[in-house]
Design an enzyme around this catalytic site. Structure first.
Site, short mmCIF file in Angstrom:
data_model
loop_
_atom_site.label_atom_id
_atom_site.label_comp_id
_atom_site.label_asym_id
_atom_site.label_seq_id
_atom_site.Cartn_x
_atom_site.Cartn_y
_atom_site.Cartn_z
N GLY A 43 42.01 38.05 29.39
CA GLY A 43 42.68 37.84 28.11
C GLY A 43 42.84 36.37 27.82
N GLU B 191 37.27 37.22 24.76
CA GLU B 191 37.85 36.92 26.06
C GLU B 191 37.23 37.76 27.17
OE1 GLU B 191 39.80 34.66 27.12
OE2 GLU B 191 40.48 33.74 25.26
N GLU C 120 35.50 35.76 30.20
CA GLU C 120 36.17 35.78 31.50
C GLU C 120 35.53 36.73 32.50
OE1 GLU C 120 40.38 36.30 31.15
OE2 GLU C 120 40.64 34.22 30.50
N ASP D 244 60.66 36.19 27.95
CA ASP D 244 60.32 35.36 29.10
C ASP D 244 59.02 35.77 29.79
OD1 ASP D 244 61.18 37.76 30.08
OD2 ASP D 244 62.49 36.91 31.63
N GLU E 48 37.07 34.12 39.46
CA GLU E 48 36.48 35.33 40.03
C GLU E 48 36.79 36.51 39.13
OE1 GLU E 48 37.23 36.14 44.21
OE2 GLU E 48 37.94 34.08 44.48
N GLU F 272 36.74 40.84 39.71
CA GLU F 272 36.50 41.91 40.67
C GLU F 272 37.15 43.21 40.21
OE1 GLU F 272 37.51 41.15 44.71
OE2 GLU F 272 36.67 39.13 44.73
#
Length: 222
Positions: A46, A62, A66, A84, A115, A117
């Site tokens: 993301g 994204e 990624e 938060d 990475e 996975e």
């Protein structure tokens, strides 16, 4: 024209839960973060929505940047906005999820991910931000939708046996299913068809191979 606003603007991100069934387990795609915060920790793919980009396009971009994954169907899951949830600033995330077949997948990390996975959802590392909460909701949503829709067919390869189809449904929902009732249900939906070919492994009788009818049109059954 120039606008000024009384209230500060929160940032917006997308987070994507990609699920598959592989090696007999429900798995999720994670990336290892290459930047702070949480550098070196695992997270969902993301990133931030650009000022000239719509949210759906951000999720697609994204995922490609990624993890090297493209061409998958993404569905909005939920909006996460705890104050938060991100230590950098006030960030609201629009989460997505998608299902893809577990065969012939090639991952390629890029941009700020070092990475990429697949992890079993039952054996996860500590996740960054509130991504554990996002993943939990995706698993719950998937299990519910597979009982009233054909969304589970998104996990199927081009050809499969009925036993494999049932096994995928059981792994994805963590729930056993009666063989006779499952087959009666899936045939009643008129969404799969026999290929005319059979799959043989070991001493067992060869099993008929099936395929999804119009896989691009698989949608929810209300």
């Amino acid at each position: 024209m120039t606008y000024t606003y009384e209230y500060p603007h929160p940032a917006v991100t997308t987070d994507i839960v990609i699920l598959t069934v592989m090696d007999g387990e429900l798995k999720v795609l994670l990336i290892k973060r290459g930047t702070e915060p949480f550098k070196g920790q695992w997270a969902l793919p993301g990133g931030f929505v650009k000022i000239d980009e719509n949210v759906d396009n951000c999720a697609v971009r994204e995922l490609q940047e990624e993890a090297g994954i493209s061409g998958v169907y993404l569905e909005q899951l939920y909006t996460f906005g705890r104050v938060d949830r991100d230590p950098r600033e006030r960030v609201i995330s629009v989460a997505y999820y998608a299902l893809i077949p577990g065969k012939d997948l090639t991952l390629k990390a890029g941009t700020d991910a070092t990475e990429a996975e697949w992890f079993s959802v039952d054996e996860l590392p500590d996740l960054s931000f509130d991504h554990s909460e996002i993943l939990d909701l995706a698993k719950t949503r998937l299990a519910a939708k597979m009982d009233y829709s054909t969304v589970g067919l998104k996990l199927m390869p081009e050809e499969f046996t009925l036993s494999y189809l049932q096994d995928v449904y059981e792994k994805a929902t963590d729930k056993p299913r009666d063989k006779r009732n499952f087959r009666k249900w899936i045939f009643s939906l008129d969404v799969i068809e026999a290929t005319g070919k059979k799959y043989s492994k070991g001493p067992h009788r060869p099993a008929m191979l099936y395929r999804v009818i119009n896989p691009e049109e698989v949608r929810n059954i209300r």
